[in-house]
Design a protein around this motif. Structure first.
Motif, PDB file in Angstrom:
ATOM      1  N   SER A  49      65.852   8.814 -10.068  1.00 53.07           N
ATOM      2  CA  SER A  49      66.894   9.582  -9.376  1.00 53.07           C
ATOM      3  C   SER A  49      66.355  10.933  -8.910  1.00 53.07           C
ATOM      4  CB  SER A  49      68.117   9.761 -10.264  1.00 53.07           C
ATOM      5  OG  SER A  49      67.805  10.557 -11.382  1.00 53.07           O
ATOM      6  N   ASP A  50      65.468  11.543  -9.695  1.00 54.78           N
ATOM      7  CA  ASP A  50      64.883  12.811  -9.271  1.00 54.78           C
ATOM      8  C   ASP A  50      63.967  12.618  -8.070  1.00 54.78           C
ATOM      9  OD1 ASP A  50      64.397  15.725  -9.804  1.00 54.78           O
ATOM     10  OD2 ASP A  50      62.339  14.965  -9.904  1.00 54.78           O
ATOM     11  N   LEU A  51      63.253  11.509  -8.027  1.00 56.66           N
ATOM     12  CA  LEU A  51      62.390  11.229  -6.875  1.00 56.66           C
ATOM     13  C   LEU A  51      63.204  11.199  -5.584  1.00 56.66           C
ATOM     14  CD1 LEU A  51      59.872   8.457  -7.923  1.00 56.66           C
ATOM     15  CD2 LEU A  51      59.337  10.619  -6.851  1.00 56.66           C
ATOM     16  N   PHE A  52      64.325  10.519  -5.611  1.00 59.76           N
ATOM     17  CA  PHE A  52      65.110  10.389  -4.390  1.00 59.76           C
ATOM     18  C   PHE A  52      65.951  11.626  -4.111  1.00 59.76           C
ATOM     19  CE2 PHE A  52      64.144   5.966  -5.360  1.00 59.76           C
ATOM     20  CZ  PHE A  52      63.591   5.599  -4.145  1.00 59.76           C
ATOM     21  N   ARG A  53      66.135  12.483  -5.087  1.00 68.39           N
ATOM     22  CA  ARG A  53      66.872  13.725  -4.895  1.00 68.39           C
ATOM     23  C   ARG A  53      65.978  14.838  -4.339  1.00 68.39           C
ATOM     24  NH1 ARG A  53      69.287  14.976 -10.208  1.00 68.39           N
ATOM     25  NH2 ARG A  53      70.297  13.007  -9.838  1.00 68.39           N
ATOM     26  N   ASP A  54      64.669  14.700  -4.513  1.00 68.28           N
ATOM     27  CA  ASP A  54      63.725  15.726  -4.079  1.00 68.28           C
ATOM     28  C   ASP A  54      63.458  15.597  -2.584  1.00 68.28           C
ATOM     29  OD1 ASP A  54      61.826  17.667  -3.889  1.00 68.28           O
ATOM     30  OD2 ASP A  54      60.328  16.658  -5.135  1.00 68.28           O
ATOM     31  N   HIS A  55      63.941  16.576  -1.818  1.00 67.42           N
ATOM     32  CA  HIS A  55      63.770  16.535  -0.366  1.00 67.42           C
ATOM     33  C   HIS A  55      62.438  17.124   0.081  1.00 67.42           C
ATOM     34  CE1 HIS A  55      67.807  15.084   0.108  1.00 67.42           C
ATOM     35  NE2 HIS A  55      68.257  16.083  -0.629  1.00 67.42           N
TER      36      HIS A  55
ATOM     37  N   LEU B 232      59.512  16.275  -1.230  1.00 65.69           N
ATOM     38  CA  LEU B 232      58.510  15.221  -1.361  1.00 65.69           C
ATOM     39  C   LEU B 232      58.683  14.234  -0.208  1.00 65.69           C
ATOM     40  CD1 LEU B 232      56.423  14.746  -3.611  1.00 65.69           C
ATOM     41  CD2 LEU B 232      57.999  13.137  -4.630  1.00 65.69           C
ATOM     42  N   ASN B 233      57.565  13.915   0.481  1.00 67.07           N
ATOM     43  CA  ASN B 233      57.697  12.998   1.616  1.00 67.07           C
ATOM     44  C   ASN B 233      57.792  11.551   1.140  1.00 67.07           C
ATOM     45  OD1 ASN B 233      55.110  11.903   1.232  1.00 67.07           O
ATOM     46  ND2 ASN B 233      54.164  13.371   2.620  1.00 67.07           N
ATOM     47  N   GLY B 234      58.107  10.666   2.048  1.00 62.80           N
ATOM     48  CA  GLY B 234      58.360   9.269   1.718  1.00 62.80           C
ATOM     49  C   GLY B 234      57.159   8.547   1.148  1.00 62.80           C
ATOM     50  N   TRP B 235      55.961   8.869   1.644  1.00 61.54           N
ATOM     51  CA  TRP B 235      54.758   8.202   1.149  1.00 61.54           C
ATOM     52  C   TRP B 235      54.502   8.546  -0.312  1.00 61.54           C
ATOM     53  CZ3 TRP B 235      53.057   4.210   3.552  1.00 61.54           C
ATOM     54  CH2 TRP B 235      53.236   4.098   4.934  1.00 61.54           C
ATOM     55  N   LEU B 236      54.697   9.800  -0.669  1.00 62.38           N
ATOM     56  CA  LEU B 236      54.492  10.187  -2.063  1.00 62.38           C
ATOM     57  C   LEU B 236      55.555   9.570  -2.968  1.00 62.38           C
ATOM     58  CD1 LEU B 236      53.374  13.898  -1.724  1.00 62.38           C
ATOM     59  CD2 LEU B 236      52.010  11.939  -2.414  1.00 62.38           C
ATOM     60  N   LYS B 237      56.778   9.471  -2.461  1.00 53.98           N
ATOM     61  CA  LYS B 237      57.829   8.802  -3.239  1.00 53.98           C
ATOM     62  C   LYS B 237      57.466   7.340  -3.471  1.00 53.98           C
ATOM     63  CE  LYS B 237      61.585  11.761  -1.716  1.00 53.98           C
ATOM     64  NZ  LYS B 237      62.877  11.863  -1.045  1.00 53.98           N
ATOM     65  N   ALA B 238      56.982   6.680  -2.428  1.00 50.15           N
ATOM     66  CA  ALA B 238      56.580   5.276  -2.549  1.00 50.15           C
ATOM     67  C   ALA B 238      55.421   5.134  -3.531  1.00 50.15           C
ATOM     68  CB  ALA B 238      56.187   4.724  -1.188  1.00 50.15           C
ATOM     69  N   LEU B 239      54.486   6.069  -3.510  1.00 50.71           N
ATOM     70  CA  LEU B 239      53.355   6.029  -4.432  1.00 50.71           C
ATOM     71  C   LEU B 239      53.812   6.177  -5.882  1.00 50.71           C
ATOM     72  CD1 LEU B 239      50.261   5.833  -4.408  1.00 50.71           C
ATOM     73  CD2 LEU B 239      50.203   8.320  -4.382  1.00 50.71           C
ATOM     74  N   TRP B 240      54.733   7.111  -6.116  1.00 50.01           N
ATOM     75  CA  TRP B 240      55.283   7.269  -7.465  1.00 50.01           C
ATOM     76  C   TRP B 240      55.972   5.987  -7.914  1.00 50.01           C
ATOM     77  CZ3 TRP B 240      54.105  10.489 -11.113  1.00 50.01           C
ATOM     78  CH2 TRP B 240      53.680  11.785 -10.819  1.00 50.01           C
ATOM     79  N   ILE B 241      56.754   5.359  -7.034  1.00 52.52           N
ATOM     80  CA  ILE B 241      57.459   4.116  -7.376  1.00 52.52           C
ATOM     81  C   ILE B 241      56.463   3.000  -7.695  1.00 52.52           C
ATOM     82  CG2 ILE B 241      58.989   2.302  -6.494  1.00 52.52           C
ATOM     83  CD1 ILE B 241      60.496   4.806  -7.221  1.00 52.52           C
ATOM     84  N   ILE B 242      55.383   2.897  -6.902  1.00 54.84           N
ATOM     85  CA  ILE B 242      54.364   1.871  -7.169  1.00 54.84           C
ATOM     86  C   ILE B 242      53.741   2.090  -8.540  1.00 54.84           C
ATOM     87  CG2 ILE B 242      52.073   1.064  -6.466  1.00 54.84           C
ATOM     88  CD1 ILE B 242      53.045   1.469  -3.539  1.00 54.84           C
TER      89      ILE B 242
ATOM     90  N   GLY C 180      60.806  21.343 -11.501  1.00 55.24           N
ATOM     91  CA  GLY C 180      61.543  20.920 -10.315  1.00 55.24           C
ATOM     92  C   GLY C 180      62.705  20.012 -10.659  1.00 55.24           C
ATOM     93  N   MET C 181      62.511  19.138 -11.646  1.00 55.13           N
ATOM     94  CA  MET C 181      63.599  18.262 -12.086  1.00 55.13           C
ATOM     95  C   MET C 181      64.765  19.091 -12.603  1.00 55.13           C
ATOM     96  SD  MET C 181      61.626  15.198 -14.138  1.00 55.13           S
ATOM     97  CE  MET C 181      63.117  14.299 -14.533  1.00 55.13           C
ATOM     98  N   ASN C 182      64.446  20.104 -13.374  1.00 52.90           N
ATOM     99  CA  ASN C 182      65.483  20.967 -13.936  1.00 52.90           C
ATOM    100  C   ASN C 182      66.220  21.729 -12.845  1.00 52.90           C
ATOM    101  OD1 ASN C 182      66.997  22.182 -15.943  1.00 52.90           O
ATOM    102  ND2 ASN C 182      65.571  23.880 -16.145  1.00 52.90           N
ATOM    103  N   GLU C 183      65.484  22.270 -11.891  1.00 50.43           N
ATOM    104  CA  GLU C 183      66.126  23.013 -10.788  1.00 50.43           C
ATOM    105  C   GLU C 183      67.040  22.114  -9.970  1.00 50.43           C
ATOM    106  OE1 GLU C 183      62.912  24.681  -8.588  1.00 50.43           O
ATOM    107  OE2 GLU C 183      62.315  26.018 -10.234  1.00 50.43           O
ATOM    108  N   ARG C 184      66.582  20.903  -9.666  1.00 49.02           N
ATOM    109  CA  ARG C 184      67.410  19.984  -8.878  1.00 49.02           C
ATOM    110  C   ARG C 184      68.655  19.559  -9.661  1.00 49.02           C
ATOM    111  NH1 ARG C 184      62.338  18.986  -7.183  1.00 49.02           N
ATOM    112  NH2 ARG C 184      61.808  17.434  -8.773  1.00 49.02           N
ATOM    113  N   ALA C 185      68.512  19.357 -10.967  1.00 56.86           N
ATOM    114  CA  ALA C 185      69.667  18.988 -11.788  1.00 56.86           C
ATOM    115  C   ALA C 185      70.672  20.139 -11.846  1.00 56.86           C
ATOM    116  CB  ALA C 185      69.216  18.607 -13.192  1.00 56.86           C
ATOM    117  N   GLU C 186      70.173  21.373 -11.991  1.00 58.55           N
ATOM    118  CA  GLU C 186      71.076  22.530 -12.003  1.00 58.55           C
ATOM    119  C   GLU C 186      71.768  22.700 -10.657  1.00 58.55           C
ATOM    120  OE1 GLU C 186      68.844  25.939 -13.193  1.00 58.55           O
ATOM    121  OE2 GLU C 186      68.672  25.275 -15.262  1.00 58.55           O
ATOM    122  N   GLN C 187      71.039  22.520  -9.570  1.00 61.57           N
ATOM    123  CA  GLN C 187      71.625  22.627  -8.234  1.00 61.57           C
ATOM    124  C   GLN C 187      72.716  21.581  -8.046  1.00 61.57           C
ATOM    125  OE1 GLN C 187      71.257  24.875  -5.927  1.00 61.57           O
ATOM    126  NE2 GLN C 187      72.531  23.851  -4.422  1.00 61.57           N
ATOM    127  N   ARG C 188      72.449  20.363  -8.472  1.00 59.52           N
ATOM    128  CA  ARG C 188      73.447  19.299  -8.348  1.00 59.52           C
ATOM    129  C   ARG C 188      74.683  19.607  -9.183  1.00 59.52           C
ATOM    130  NH1 ARG C 188      72.954  13.133  -7.423  1.00 59.52           N
ATOM    131  NH2 ARG C 188      75.160  12.695  -7.459  1.00 59.52           N
TER     132      ARG C 188
END
Length: 128
Positions: free
Chosen positions: A32-38, A40-50, A70-78
């Motif tokens: 969920s943090d991967l897809f919430r992080d704007h 990070l570009n799509g290729w890096l997201k795909a690499l993390w998923i792989i 970054g996970m903490n900041e995005r969670a606090e922002q949400r």
């Protein structure tokens, strides 16, 4: 098989069940943090998923260590956005304008449900 053997087998099952559930929670948090992080570009997201698919435990551990701030900041922002949306919704639903309150009080006065003194008090409260 003695009682203690079966007892420790049960404890072992509880331990591994807890570890598996904790891993699943961490995995879903990472995804969920991967897809919430704007940022990070799509290729890096795909690499993390792989990597999450082929080397799951190590990848979750590396992700949490490397990207925890970054996970903490995005969670606090949400959480702030959700709280603001909730507050706005509650204010919109719960509040009514002064004119609406005075109109309701006038209708009650016309019905004879309240006295003119009560109407004046309600009108004063609505105006403040």
């Amino acid at each position: 098989m003695s009682f203690w053997d079966s007892f420790w087998n049960i404890m072992w099952i509880f331990f591994w069940s807890f570890a598996f559930i904790a891993y699943l929670m961490a995995l879903f948090a990472v995804i969920s943090d991967l897809f919430r992080d704007h940022k990070l570009n799509g290729w890096l997201k795909a690499l993390w998923i792989i990597f999450l698919i082929f080397v799951p435990f190590l990848t979750v551990l590396v992700y949490v260590i490397a990207r925890a701030p970054g996970m903490n900041e995005r969670a606090e922002q949400r959480a702030r956005e959700s709280q603001a949306a909730t507050d706005t919704y509650i204010r919109d639903v719960a509040s009514s304008s002064s004119a609406d309150e005075i109109a309701k009080a006038k209708a009650l006065l016309d019905n004879g449900s309240i006295t003119p003194e009560e109407y004046a008090a309600l009108k004063t409260r609505a105006m403040s």
